[in-house]
Enzyme design. Structure first.
Site, PDB file in Angstrom:
ATOM      1  N   LYS A 120       1.067  -0.818  -0.657  1.00  0.00           N
ATOM      2  CA  LYS A 120      -0.321  -0.273  -0.139  1.00  0.00           C
ATOM      3  C   LYS A 120       0.914   1.095  -0.103  1.00  0.00           C
ATOM      4  O   LYS A 120       0.455   2.377  -0.954  1.00  0.00           O
ATOM      5  CB  LYS A 120      -1.202  -0.237   1.166  1.00  0.00           C
ATOM      6  CG  LYS A 120      -2.309  -0.802   1.060  1.00  0.00           C
ATOM      7  CD  LYS A 120      -2.979  -0.934   2.459  1.00  0.00           C
ATOM      8  CE  LYS A 120      -2.302  -0.776   3.845  1.00  0.00           C
ATOM      9  NZ  LYS A 120      -2.001  -1.968   4.584  1.00  0.00           N
ATOM     10  N   ASN A 143      -2.979   6.081   5.688  1.00  0.00           N
ATOM     11  CA  ASN A 143      -2.489   5.568   6.358  1.00  0.00           C
ATOM     12  C   ASN A 143      -0.746   5.757   6.244  1.00  0.00           C
ATOM     13  O   ASN A 143       0.129   4.959   6.579  1.00  0.00           O
ATOM     14  CB  ASN A 143      -2.316   4.255   6.248  1.00  0.00           C
ATOM     15  CG  ASN A 143      -1.981   3.791   7.582  1.00  0.00           C
ATOM     16  OD1 ASN A 143      -2.368   3.129   8.144  1.00  0.00           O
ATOM     17  ND2 ASN A 143      -0.737   2.241   7.238  1.00  0.00           N
ATOM     18  N   HIS A 189      -4.034  -8.706  10.369  1.00  0.00           N
ATOM     19  CA  HIS A 189      -4.907  -8.070  11.605  1.00  0.00           C
ATOM     20  C   HIS A 189      -6.493  -9.304  12.104  1.00  0.00           C
ATOM     21  O   HIS A 189      -7.199  -8.935  12.722  1.00  0.00           O
ATOM     22  CB  HIS A 189      -5.250  -6.826  10.917  1.00  0.00           C
ATOM     23  CG  HIS A 189      -4.037  -6.610  10.240  1.00  0.00           C
ATOM     24  ND1 HIS A 189      -3.246  -5.667  11.427  1.00  0.00           N
ATOM     25  CD2 HIS A 189      -3.689  -5.933   9.383  1.00  0.00           C
ATOM     26  CE1 HIS A 189      -1.847  -5.107  10.620  1.00  0.00           C
ATOM     27  NE2 HIS A 189      -2.861  -5.386   9.066  1.00  0.00           N
TER      28      HIS A 189
END
Length: 461
Positions: A120, A143, A189
Site C-alpha cells: 500500500k 495511513n 490483523h
C-alpha cells in the site's frame, strides 16, 4: 488544515490524540463544531486545551453526538467505546470519514483510495509521485504521511491520494473514491476480525462505498482479490455507462485496455515488461511489478500521459524502510526492508534478488518478534539466499526452520548481523534486512529497526 461547514454546530467526541486525533480536533474546532476529546496521556490532553472539552467518551452520555471519532488503532471488537456508542445510537468513525463529509465544500477534486495487505505505502507514494510529475496538485495521506485533515485543501483539479488500512475503512461510511484500488489480500490483523472472511469483507467495503461510474483498479492475483473483482463486476452489470472521470467520454468509448465498460480495471504483475522495469531503480522485483502495474492503471484513469508515467516510474525513490537502498560499499548493496513485518511481505523482497550466473548473492537478515511459527510464504525463494542471519526473539526458531535450506548464522543482534554479512559478502551481493517479524522485542517500531540497520551499515569501513 481542512475546514468545512459540514461540521458547524455539530457535536463530536474524539478518542485518541495522536497525530490524526490532534488534526481531527483542530479541524472540527475550526469548523465550528463542539468537541469533547480524550487521551490517557497528560501531554496529549494539554495539546487540545481550549479547543475541546476534556472527558472520556466511554464514561459520558453520548446521546445527541453526531459521531465518535477514534484512532484506527482502537480495536472496535474489544474496546468498550463500540458498544457505548451503539447504545447511544452514535456512529463510530475515523478521520477519513470526516474528510469524506467535508468533500462537498472543497474545490472540485478527485480521490484515489488504495488498500491491500502488502504494497500500500509504496503504491500510494508512487501514484502520488507520478501525479506530481504530471504537474497536478496533489496531497498524500491516510495511513501514510501527514493526517489528511491537517493538510491544506487542494485547488480545483487536485487529486488526494489516500493509503487506507482495513482499520480505516472500518471507520469510514461514505468515502466515494474516484479511483479505488485493491492490491492483494493475505491473512493479517486477524485478531481484529471474525476470521479471515471478516478481514476480506473490510477490504471489499472500499468498493461498496464507490459510485458505479467511478473506476475500480484490482490486482486479482489471489483468490480473495479475484472474488472481490467478480463481485464488483457483478454489482455493476445492470448499471448505465457514466462519464469517464478523466476525459468526459462514456465508459464504452474509452480504450478497453485502460478500463472496461463497467469501470473495472484488472491488472497483474505480468503486465509489466521486465526489460522496462529494469529502468526503474526503486521498483525492482515481482512485488514492485504489481505495484507499478496498479500505479500505471491509476495514472491512465486520471488521464496522465504515457511519457509522464514512464518519467515518474524512472524517477521514483523508495520509501524509507521499504526496499530502501541504503548504501553500496565494496560492490555490495545494502537494502533496508524493515517494514516487512510478516513473511508474506518479506517474500517479494527475497524474490527481487535471484542468483546471477548460478551464484546466490543474497544475505538475508531475518527475525524479531514472530507473528507465526513458520516462513512458508518465503519458502519458494529460499534458493535465492546465500546465507541467513537470524536476530531477535525468533532467531533460534528461524535457525531450525532455515538450516535445512541454507547456511545460517544466529547473530542475535542486528548490528552483529550486519558486520557478519559484510565480512562474507562479495561484490555483486546484496545484504537485505527483511525481518518477516514485528520489531517490538528489540526496537520501538520498524522505523527504529530500519534506522539501526542504516547506522550499522554507515559504520562499516
Amino acid at each position: 488544515m481542512i475546514v468545512s461547514d459540514a461540521f458547524a454546530g455539530k457535536k463530536y467526541a474524539v478518542l485518541g490524540l495522536a497525530r490524526s486525533g490532534l488534526a481531527t480536533v483542530e479541524c472540527l474546532a475550526a469548523s465550528g463544531a463542539e468537541v469533547v476529546a480524550w487521551d490517557s496521556r497528560d501531554e496529549a490532553r494539554a495539546a487540545v486545551a481550549g479547543k475541546a472539552e476534556l472527558a472520556d467518551p466511554t464514561e459520558i452520555d453520548l446521546k445527541g453526538f453526531d459521531g465518535v471519532v477514534v484512532s484506527p488503532g482502537v480495536p472496535l471488537n474489544k474496546h468498550p467505546i463500540a458498544m457505548h456508542a451503539k447504545l447511544a445510537g452514535v456512529p463510530v468513525i475515523g478521520d477519513i470519514e470526516l474528510f469524506a463529509l467535508a468533500r462537498p465544500a472543497l474545490p472540485k477534486h478527485r480521490v484515489v483510495g488504495i488498500t491491500g495487505t502488502n504494497g500500500k505505502s509504496t503504491t500510494t507514494a508512487l501514484v502520488h509521485h507520478i501525479i506530481e510529475t504530471a504537474g497536478i496538485p496533489t496531497r498524500m495521506g491516510g495511513n501514510i504521511g501527514l493526517p489528511i485533515l491537517g493538510q491544506d485543501p487542494l485547488p480545483q483539479g487536485g487529486v488526494y491520494v489516500l493509503e487506507l488500512s482495513s482499520y480505516q475503512i472500518d471507520l469510514t461510511l461514505s468515502l466515494d473514491c474516484d479511483v479505488a484500488v485493491l492490491l492483494n489480500i493475505t491473512p493479517d490483523h486477524l485478531d481484529r476480525y471474525n476470521g479471515f472472511e471478516g478481514y476480506v469483507a473490510s477490504k471489499a467495503r472500499l468498493f461498496e462505498m464507490q459510485s458505479a461510474g467511478h473506476i475500480a483498479v484490482i490486482a486479482a492475483e489471489d483468490e480473495p482479490s479475484r472474488s472481490i473483482l467478480l463481485s464488483v463486476r457483478h454489482s455493476r452489470e445492470s448499471g448505465n455507462p457514466s462519464p469517464d472521470l478523466a476525459t468526459g467520454r462514456k465508459a464504452g468509448e474509452m480504450n478497453p485496455r485502460l478500463r472496461g465498460d463497467d469501470g473495472v480495471v484488472e491488472v497483474k504483475a505480468a503486465d509489466i515488461d521486465r526489460a522496462a522495469q529494469a529502468a526503474w531503480p526503486s521498483l525492482q522485483g515481482p512485488h514492485n511489478a504489481q505495484n507499478a502495474a496498479v500505479a500505471i492503471a491509476v495514472a491512465r484513469a486520471l488521464g496522465i500521459d504515457e511519457a509522464i508515467i514512464e518519467q515518474g516510474l524512472q524517477s521514483y525513490a523508495s520509501l524509507p524502510h521499504r526496499m530502501q537502498r541504503v548504501r553500496e560499499l565494496n560492490g555490495v548493496l545494502y537494502v533496508n526492508d524493515s517494514k516487512a513485518t510478516n513473511a508474506a511481505s518479506t517474500a517479494p523482497a527475497l524474490a527481487a534478488y535471484p542468483p546471477v550466473d548460478g551464484r546466490k548473492r543474497l544475505h538475508w537478515i531475518v527475525g524479531g518478534l514472530a507473528k507465526t511459527d513458520n516462513l512458508d510464504e518465503c519458502a519458494p525463494w529460499f534458493g535465492h539466499v546465500a546465507q541467513a542471519y537470524t536476530i531477535g526473539e525468533a532467531g533460534p526458531m528461524f535457525v531450525e526452520l532455515l538450516k535445512p535450506h541454507m547456511a545460517v548464522d544466529d547473530s542475535e543482534m542486528l548490528s552483529a548481523a550486519v558486520r557478519r554479512a559484510a565480512r562474507v559478502a562479495q561484490p555483486g551481493d546484496v545484504v537485505l534486512l527483511s525481518p518477516a517479524c514485528a520489531s517490538f522485542d528489540q526496537f520501538r517500531d520498524f522505523e527504529a529497526r530500519g534506522d539501526a540497520f542504516a547506522a550499522a551499515v554507515a559504520a562499516l569501513e
